[in-house]
Design a protein around this motif. Sequence first.
Motif, PDB file in Angstrom:
ATOM      1  N   ARG A  51      35.454  -8.201 -32.928  1.00 36.12           N
ATOM      2  CA  ARG A  51      34.132  -8.982 -32.748  1.00 36.12           C
ATOM      3  C   ARG A  51      33.635  -8.790 -31.456  1.00 36.12           C
ATOM      4  N   GLY A  52      32.377  -9.030 -31.009  1.00 31.50           N
ATOM      5  CA  GLY A  52      31.792  -9.113 -29.824  1.00 31.50           C
ATOM      6  C   GLY A  52      31.522 -10.464 -29.361  1.00 31.50           C
ATOM      7  N   LYS A  53      31.534 -11.414 -29.978  1.00 36.43           N
ATOM      8  CA  LYS A  53      31.322 -12.875 -29.607  1.00 36.43           C
ATOM      9  C   LYS A  53      32.363 -13.837 -29.804  1.00 36.43           C
ATOM     10  N   SER A  54      32.174 -15.094 -29.392  1.00 42.71           N
ATOM     11  CA  SER A  54      33.193 -16.023 -29.353  1.00 42.71           C
ATOM     12  C   SER A  54      33.685 -16.255 -30.458  1.00 42.71           C
ATOM     13  N   ILE A  55      35.137 -16.580 -30.677  1.00 37.93           N
ATOM     14  CA  ILE A  55      35.832 -16.887 -31.878  1.00 37.93           C
ATOM     15  C   ILE A  55      36.149 -18.522 -31.770  1.00 37.93           C
ATOM     16  N   GLN A  56      35.147 -19.036 -32.600  1.00 44.10           N
ATOM     17  CA  GLN A  56      34.934 -20.568 -32.549  1.00 44.10           C
ATOM     18  C   GLN A  56      36.417 -21.157 -33.292  1.00 44.10           C
ATOM     19  N   ASP A  57      36.778 -20.698 -34.099  1.00 39.01           N
ATOM     20  CA  ASP A  57      38.089 -21.312 -34.950  1.00 39.01           C
ATOM     21  C   ASP A  57      38.790 -20.138 -35.497  1.00 39.01           C
ATOM     22  N   LEU A  58      40.182 -20.709 -35.558  1.00 42.27           N
ATOM     23  CA  LEU A  58      41.204 -19.704 -36.476  1.00 42.27           C
ATOM     24  C   LEU A  58      42.162 -20.395 -36.978  1.00 42.27           C
ATOM     25  N   LYS A  59      42.801 -20.011 -38.176  1.00 40.04           N
ATOM     26  CA  LYS A  59      43.862 -20.996 -38.628  1.00 40.04           C
ATOM     27  C   LYS A  59      44.857 -19.607 -39.183  1.00 40.04           C
ATOM     28  N   PHE A  60      46.135 -20.336 -39.433  1.00 44.68           N
ATOM     29  CA  PHE A  60      47.158 -19.459 -40.226  1.00 44.68           C
ATOM     30  C   PHE A  60      47.258 -19.895 -41.273  1.00 44.68           C
ATOM     31  N   SER A  61      47.470 -19.106 -42.504  1.00 42.57           N
ATOM     32  CA  SER A  61      47.226 -19.661 -43.919  1.00 42.57           C
ATOM     33  C   SER A  61      48.861 -20.586 -43.931  1.00 42.57           C
TER      34      SER A  61
ATOM     35  N   ILE B 195      33.681 -13.845 -41.039  1.00 41.47           N
ATOM     36  CA  ILE B 195      35.317 -14.426 -40.958  1.00 41.47           C
ATOM     37  C   ILE B 195      36.013 -12.883 -41.428  1.00 41.47           C
ATOM     38  N   ASP B 196      37.121 -12.880 -40.504  1.00 41.51           N
ATOM     39  CA  ASP B 196      38.105 -11.747 -40.352  1.00 41.51           C
ATOM     40  C   ASP B 196      39.415 -12.693 -41.209  1.00 41.51           C
ATOM     41  N   ILE B 197      39.989 -11.794 -41.778  1.00 42.05           N
ATOM     42  CA  ILE B 197      41.301 -12.051 -42.354  1.00 42.05           C
ATOM     43  C   ILE B 197      42.527 -11.065 -41.898  1.00 42.05           C
ATOM     44  N   TYR B 198      43.353 -11.595 -41.008  1.00 42.18           N
ATOM     45  CA  TYR B 198      44.262 -10.563 -40.411  1.00 42.18           C
ATOM     46  C   TYR B 198      45.835 -10.869 -40.874  1.00 42.18           C
ATOM     47  N   GLN B 199      46.426  -9.841 -41.509  1.00 39.21           N
ATOM     48  CA  GLN B 199      47.785 -10.095 -41.891  1.00 39.21           C
ATOM     49  C   GLN B 199      48.859 -10.037 -40.766  1.00 39.21           C
ATOM     50  N   SER B 200      49.620 -11.140 -40.794  1.00 40.59           N
ATOM     51  CA  SER B 200      50.642 -11.512 -39.748  1.00 40.59           C
ATOM     52  C   SER B 200      52.188 -11.396 -40.233  1.00 40.59           C
ATOM     53  N   VAL B 201      53.024 -10.441 -39.595  1.00 40.79           N
ATOM     54  CA  VAL B 201      54.271 -10.746 -39.750  1.00 40.79           C
ATOM     55  C   VAL B 201      55.054 -11.476 -38.709  1.00 40.79           C
ATOM     56  N   LEU B 202      55.853 -12.421 -39.323  1.00 45.53           N
ATOM     57  CA  LEU B 202      56.419 -13.422 -38.526  1.00 45.53           C
ATOM     58  C   LEU B 202      57.398 -12.848 -37.348  1.00 45.53           C
ATOM     59  N   GLN B 203      58.466 -11.996 -37.970  1.00 50.20           N
ATOM     60  CA  GLN B 203      59.381 -11.477 -37.191  1.00 50.20           C
ATOM     61  C   GLN B 203      59.741  -9.840 -37.519  1.00 50.20           C
ATOM     62  N   PRO B 204      59.751  -9.099 -36.649  1.00 49.29           N
ATOM     63  CA  PRO B 204      59.143  -9.187 -35.459  1.00 49.29           C
ATOM     64  C   PRO B 204      57.643  -9.174 -35.201  1.00 49.29           C
ATOM     65  N   VAL B 205      57.241  -9.762 -34.190  1.00 47.46           N
ATOM     66  CA  VAL B 205      55.332  -9.523 -33.852  1.00 47.46           C
ATOM     67  C   VAL B 205      55.070  -7.928 -34.036  1.00 47.46           C
ATOM     68  N   THR B 206      54.255  -7.679 -34.850  1.00 44.31           N
ATOM     69  CA  THR B 206      53.710  -6.340 -35.078  1.00 44.31           C
ATOM     70  C   THR B 206      52.117  -6.442 -34.846  1.00 44.31           C
ATOM     71  N   ASP B 207      51.577  -5.329 -34.572  1.00 45.59           N
ATOM     72  CA  ASP B 207      50.439  -5.345 -34.468  1.00 45.59           C
ATOM     73  C   ASP B 207      49.669  -5.852 -35.730  1.00 45.59           C
ATOM     74  N   MET B 208      48.414  -6.593 -35.193  1.00 49.19           N
ATOM     75  CA  MET B 208      47.879  -7.364 -36.338  1.00 49.19           C
ATOM     76  C   MET B 208      46.784  -6.372 -37.185  1.00 49.19           C
ATOM     77  N   GLN B 209      46.805  -6.633 -38.500  1.00 49.17           N
ATOM     78  CA  GLN B 209      46.190  -5.551 -39.485  1.00 49.17           C
ATOM     79  C   GLN B 209      44.954  -6.539 -39.994  1.00 49.17           C
TER      80      GLN B 209
ATOM     81  N   LEU C 252      49.016 -14.809 -43.416  1.00 50.54           N
ATOM     82  CA  LEU C 252      47.379 -14.579 -42.857  1.00 50.54           C
ATOM     83  C   LEU C 252      46.875 -15.276 -41.810  1.00 50.54           C
ATOM     84  N   LEU C 253      45.874 -14.760 -41.169  1.00 49.76           N
ATOM     85  CA  LEU C 253      45.266 -15.377 -40.068  1.00 49.76           C
ATOM     86  C   LEU C 253      43.686 -15.233 -40.362  1.00 49.76           C
ATOM     87  N   ALA C 254      42.915 -16.568 -40.656  1.00 43.83           N
ATOM     88  CA  ALA C 254      41.553 -16.504 -40.910  1.00 43.83           C
ATOM     89  C   ALA C 254      40.656 -16.831 -39.405  1.00 43.83           C
ATOM     90  N   VAL C 255      39.905 -15.826 -38.968  1.00 47.84           N
ATOM     91  CA  VAL C 255      39.394 -15.894 -37.593  1.00 47.84           C
ATOM     92  C   VAL C 255      37.735 -16.175 -37.907  1.00 47.84           C
TER      93      VAL C 255
END
Length: 1988
Positions: A1766-1776, A1791-1805, A1781-1784
């Motif tokens: 996104r090109g504009k400010s991220i006003q809020d984000l929360k982990f599921s 609203i973008d939903i990213y997949q997050s792997v706890l260990q190890p940290v990988t690129d967000m998809q 998952l991470l909601a942005v």
Amino acid sequence: MAACPQAQLRLEWIYGYRGHQCRNNIYINSQQEVIYFVAGTAVLLNLEPRRQRFYLQHDDDIISMAMHRDRNTIATGQLGREAAIHVWTSNDLRTVSILTGAHKQGIAAISFSEADDTLLASVGLDDDHTIAVWKWATGTLLATTSGHRERVFDIRMNPADPTQLATCGLKHVRFWKLSGNTLSSPTSDNENLQTQLSIAYGASGIAYSGSLSGEILAWKSGNHVKSIPAHTGPVFCLHNSTDGFVSAGKDGLVRMWERDFSPVIVVDLATTPIGYEGMVLRSVAWHNDIIICGTKDSELILINGRDREHPQFLTRGHAPGELWGLDAMHSTERFVTASDDQTLRIWNCDTHACEAVFNLGAGLRTCAMSPSDQLIAVGASNGRLCLLRNDGQEVFARHKTNEAVNVVRFSAGGNRLAVGYNDGYVLLMTIENDGARCSKRVRSTFIAHLDFSVDDQYLAVTCGDGSLTVLEASTGRHATSLPTNIAWHMRSMPIGEDVQGIWGKYADANDINAVAVLNDTVVTGDDYGRVKIFTYPSPQPGQVRVRLSYCIRRTAAYRVYRGHSAHVTNLAVTPSSSRIISSGGADHSVFQWRVHPSGGQPDEFDQYASADEESDYETGLDMDEGAHEVDSDVEREARADYSRRNDTVKDRSFEREQAARDAMKTVRRAPPPDRCLRMRRVFGYRGYDARNNVFYDETLNSLIYHVAAVGVIHDFNTGEQRFYVGHTDDILCMAHHEGLDLIATGQVGKEPVIHVWNLQTMEVQSILKGFHERGVCALAFHNNGKLLASVGLDNDHSICIWDWKRGTQLASARGHKDKIFEVCFHPQATESLVSVGVKHIKFWEQKGSTLTGKRGVFGSVGPQDTMLCATFSADGQCFTGGANGKVYGWGADRNLRAVYDCHASPIFTLKAMGDGFVSGSKKGEVSLWSNSFASKLQTYTIRQDKCTTDSCALARDTPPVRAVALAQHAVYAGLATGQIAQITSSNGAVDVIVSGHAEGELWGLAMHPSASQAFTVSDDQHLIAWDLDKCRQQLSLTHLAKPARAVHASPDGQWIAVGFKDGSWSVYALDQLGEGAAPVHTAHHRKENVSDIKFAPGTGEAHKSAFVAVATHDNFVDIYATGTWKRVGVCKGASSYITHVDWNQSGQLLMVNSGAKELLYFEAPSGKRQALTTAVSKQIQWHTWTCVLGDQMSGVWPPSSDVTDVNAACLTRDKSVLATADDFGLVKLFDFPATGQYSKFKKYMGHSAHVTNTRFSFDDAYLVTVGGNDTSVILWDYAITASDPTSTVGLAGDSDDSLSDSEEDGYDSDVAREQAIDYTEKTFDEKLRPAQGESARRKVRTKTKGMTRKVAAAGGRKQAAAIVGLSLAYCHGYRGFDARNNARMIDEHRIVYHAAGLGIVHNVSRNTQRFYTKHTDDILCLAVHPKLPNMVATGQVGVVADIHVWNTEDQATAAVLRGFHKTAVCSLDFSASGKHLVSIDACNNSGLAVHRWQTGTRVASTTASHHRLFAVACRPDSEHEFVTVGVKHVRFWTLAGSALLSKRGLVSREAKMTTMLAVAFGPERTTYTAAMSGAIWQWQENRHVRIIEAHAKPCFTMSTLYSPKNWRILTGAKDGKIKLWDASTFKQLQEAEVRGKELRSVAPARGGAFLVGTESSELFIAGNDTTPQVVVDGHGEGELWGLAPYPGKGKLFSPTTFATGGDDKTIRLWDVTSPKELAVFHTTAAVRSLCFSPDGTLLAAGLFDGTVQLYDLQAKSAAPKCKRDRGKSIQDLKFSPDGRLLAVGSNDQTIDIYQSVLQPVTDMQRKAYTKDIPGAVTHVDWEEQSRFVKAETSQYVTVVVNAATGAVCTDDLDGEVSRFVDNNGILEPHMAGIWPPDANKADVNWVAVAHGGSVAATGDDGGFVKLFKMPVPSTHSKHKSYVGHSDHVTRLCFTADDSHLVSIGREDCWYAKASMRDCFFVFLSRRLFTLLVCSRVFRSILVWKCKS
């Protein structure tokens, strides 16, 4: 004019009591008198014997009263636009003080303090119901604030604590705290509280209030503790006596209570013998066994404790409603009244009892007794007429019109009755014959008065238009022929030849309502509440003749009596002729006056008569037939109009100068000339309209006087003069205090000022301003030297008494409508003075802050005349000089005691000298008198034949003497002709020692061609030759035939030409000038005045001139040949009047200027016009240069000037320097030629008005200037240069400086940024949180609709102990980016500084903090008291930029200074003693103010600079001197009384002024300023001395470390270095460094270390060899948005950890248990949101540019993973909840939903996304099973999306959604109660719910953090509010263990380009919960304690 009547009135009794609209207004004093009020009179009723005394000093209705605990001092408050409180003593009715200035409309309630006898509190009737606290004895207003938006009924001060008071009123009770000059209400009013009508304090500070329901409510510490059933209706009054409490109310019950409010006795007055149904009690007083009650119906009732069943009336009166009907019986001392209260009452004058009351069922307007006293005629407002017997039985009634019956009158025989109606009809009826009647309409307006003739043949009728008509009584027809004399029965008409003197000069026809004739006296009642008595010219007893035609009204002499508060409606004379009865309309009171025909009174009556009820003896404007002829000089002086100054003296204010500098910004200009001027001599004396303005000082052997704007000291020892030149306009008066060497001078002008200056040093001691208008015409010192009295030239000639050292007004009053000539103090009494003027003398007494004046009584001792002068003898007897030449001696009782025939002409001056007196008269006589004028000791007559030399010629023989001064062997007389004469005591020889022109404009000036002589001519018809070199005095005086305007001497010195005002001109032989000189030649070819005259340059060895040019306002220049004096040429072609002419060197060419701004050239002698180019004219050699136009003169014209602004010019012989004279009173020097625009100059003041001419002497040694209206001639030394080491600073003049230049060497980004800060941008917002004492303003709330879905309700959380309160515990951060010198050590362990809106006291040893939280916006500056280090002043940002002074020990407010600064206060400093506080604005047009903070008064203020100022600092060794620095600005200030004087920093020609950032001081008046380059500039006085290279970068901070023997200076700069310097030599003593930091504040710390504040919001303690210790840390520059608590499941950090992120591109981890940060992460852009993963191992950050960054907290050094979709400010984000998952949510409405792997940290998809959501996403929340995301948007819409697909859910989800994790959105249903009433949804920004679910916290736009008990489903739920933020609070969240709450504030500060600072607030609960508050803009962290 008839003489003042000998008869007098004494008020004997007042019937009535004011019960309506008042309460608690009865008291019993120490003499057992009952004190109450009615109308405008306070009544003191003695119970045994039954008599009254009266306090009559009010001029409007009294509506409130209080009694001091001494039971003698009374305070009464009145109605009125400028409502006043009178404090007076009941034993002697003496006014102690009058309190004015705080209230408008009226005084609703008053209360004395029992804890502090000096205090009094009051509440007003204005819209804000202002509360005021006074020092009542001195009239000092200590504090004032807005009381409540609703009506306040009562006020009481706590008897146990003088700083506490309580008010009650419509739906509220408030408890107030007095702190210094501030009133604050720590408890908020409960809007649901019922109306409270009265309040009283009991033991232990418990307050009791009487409510509308009848209950009495008890209050402790501001909290309601219990309710006591008391009455069945409103409790109107509560009285606290020594025996207990007593209450009363609408139910008619009187209840007495013990001290603990247990009941004692109840008395039901309605059931007693005097009671009646509907009796309402409004006031009650209890003392011993007596209770006094006051009813709504104006009754006063006595209840005796021993016989409670039989109360009795003390007095009765009419109930509310206008009272008009009044008539006296004819056989007994009784009278009847009829009122709008529908009752007719019969009264007994002897017993003062109301004997009968008849209720007639309609409002009554008039009544009349028949001659037999058997019948009473009554007229009603509804038109009903009835006849009653005296027992009330109705005999007759008539009701055939709805028009009111205005007047009824029985005939003398009693057989006829006349009735006058409101529609102009008169009804005539007979009493017998069945009431036969006839009706006649007399006028179209109402009938006002009726009167029968004694023979019943005629009826006189007066109407509302002032007309008088006579009818035939039998027929009602107009009487066509009348007898010569008609005797009238009652003589009640105000119209007729015999009563024409009762009318004022400009009276309206209805101003006088009633007239009564009593023997040789006529009594009137008018619309102004006055009863007047006049001498009545009765032709013969019992008969009065009335002429029907209108007569010219002349005001007769009268005595006036006040007491009624409104119109006096009627008058009646009792049968014994010993009493007058008057009725009041709106006050519905009846006054009974005793008549004393001779003015005396029986002794037994005197003790009960008021000592002050007789008013002053007043007269009209016309003198009687025996008056003396009005003297022309006195008349001219009395009518002098000084308002011309507002129009003719052009503005030379600071604002004009700044505007001029704005116009010069883009102009590059050369420096001003090096040459300077010094005032050498001033010729002239102001005598024509001033008096008593010549003084002799024996110690200095000097004469003191004034002329123009200069105070002159003429030294007889040296023959030289010294000058006081501080004034800006004509000095009009002068006073001298011999013992203290003080001179006071007062000037004219739009805003006139008074200067008090020292006679020896010539330094100003005080400047008094702000009170007078137009001018100050009289001054007088008191013998004690502390007080100064002044008289102004406003319409009321106001008088003021000053404490001149403090510059404060002690008391003031309107003086007199006619001019006052002189004022003088009583020599022994500080509170007494006398003023004299046109036809009056007044004796004044100071009463608190008010002066009360009473006229002197002339009586029959001497004729009344205009008093011109006054003095007191040594024993205190007053003597005045009259316009008739007599001296009047006055007694202490204001009565004239004796008259002495002293002079045959007006006495202009009179002075007490030792054991005798000296006087001066209009006829040139000076007389010496023995004590009490018993004999004349000596008389001197000032005549020409007494003069010792011809050169000291008098302007006229026997000139008027305006001032006298005695020396040992001489008398000095100031003359109206502008001269001062010395009279030798031994032989009366006269020597003129000061010469000058008399009244009239002075324009003509010329110099001798070869000698140091000058010549002047004026409208006073004199040609004066002056010696400039030797004696510097008048050489000769030549009388001219007419007023003259121009003069010039021929080149050979043979002739002198004079041009006259009528267009003629004459030639005189120069060597023949003097007495009797005649003109050689006179020519008269023109009609308009001669404006200039010039001889052509001489040729040959004899320098013979061939021609003379005469320029006139006829638009011509005439050329005459010398010798023959024939006109040989005329120069024509000018389109306007000629202003100046000059000859070329050959005498063949003329240069001419005209009023049309034309520059013309003419050939001589032909007069032919020549067309010359600018280039050609520059090559011509001119003999003189006095013209003001042309290319070479363009630089002398100021911006926005017109052709008349520069009046004259003169060029030196070497043609290098040009002098100009202008309309602004300035003499200027320019380098010549002055080409281009706005040339730099040096300017000099001394003249008071337009400077009309200027000339250099033949050798350029002197410059002479003349003033137009000021008639002065000033001689200036010219042969002085600024570089001359013998010259003083003052010689350099006040030249234009480089502030107006646009260029500046050097640049620094931080300086530029600070200069660009715009605090005004924020001040335009609506104030979010009200200041102390202000009412909150509610916003309008508008609801918006959007996409909303049902979601699962909150529930299932484990409930924890409830949080019930918060208290601030800690703050991290410090404001340094735009502040300086704002962190100080106040003792060994404590630091004081500020952050956001908090003042912070930080204990370094204990790491604890305490807070001052009373500011309503960002604090911007701080200062510490030099003597009391616990006293701190802080200044804030805001539309009302307050300054708070507070104590660091208890954080109590000592003062709030408000009302001057409008944007922000950027710098503060205390004076050396700490009594004064200086402050400056943070904006362009910077305002500067000096406050006396302890009293909350602003001593002086001004606009200090047109550009931004950065700092102000007071000299540590001076109470009145300080320095300001800013953008190319250094100014040195002196506080002089109530005025500010300043000197600009003078920079040498080699140096160039630069922007100064800080200031410090050294010994011997040395000042150091820090330049933008890092250099330190040293100044001596106000002159720049040297530049010291101190720092490599800008030096932002300097501090003076002062002790009398050791001066040191600390400096801190952008280079991070701290340096300590010796202030005497400026050698470096010590150095320390904080690497990489920009320093904004430096101060000494313990152990030789330094306390350092940085631009990046940190505080350090730094020393020589130690690493700087961090005291306070915070974020860097920029906004602070990111906020997240560490999760409870996390193992890496404690549950009290949280993260913050801001525009400084950092994320910081904090733990509230530690003041230091735990970790710092750097980001690629500004942080806008933060969130921890559920297990605490990841931290996600949303950035301003749309990037999402993910940090691995286990590997702190690892780089974050980034994703940017996104090109504009991220006003809020929360982990599921499962952490996968991470909601942005972003401002891209996605609203973008990213997949997050706890260990190890990988690129967000990115797993899913949702687009086109209505509005920017502001808040996101996860469902517990991680399936759905709920979002709130900026459009106040709630959206639920599927996390797997990103689809918006539109179906019913009740079965699918289990529960959302946070449920803390502002739109949640269970959050409905968080919204305030009428709120816009934007008002609440964020909600945080405790994990235990017990409470919710909100942040709103008002800067409040509010605490609610969960859930909050109902609207407007109760809550607790906490402050600390200065602006919008945007986000909050609880920490994992619910021990902390974090909130973010949006705009705690604001400046250009949205560059802001951040702060955190941390709260701690009562159960050790803590609330963290994060401010978005100010980098500090505050910790609050929560209370459970």
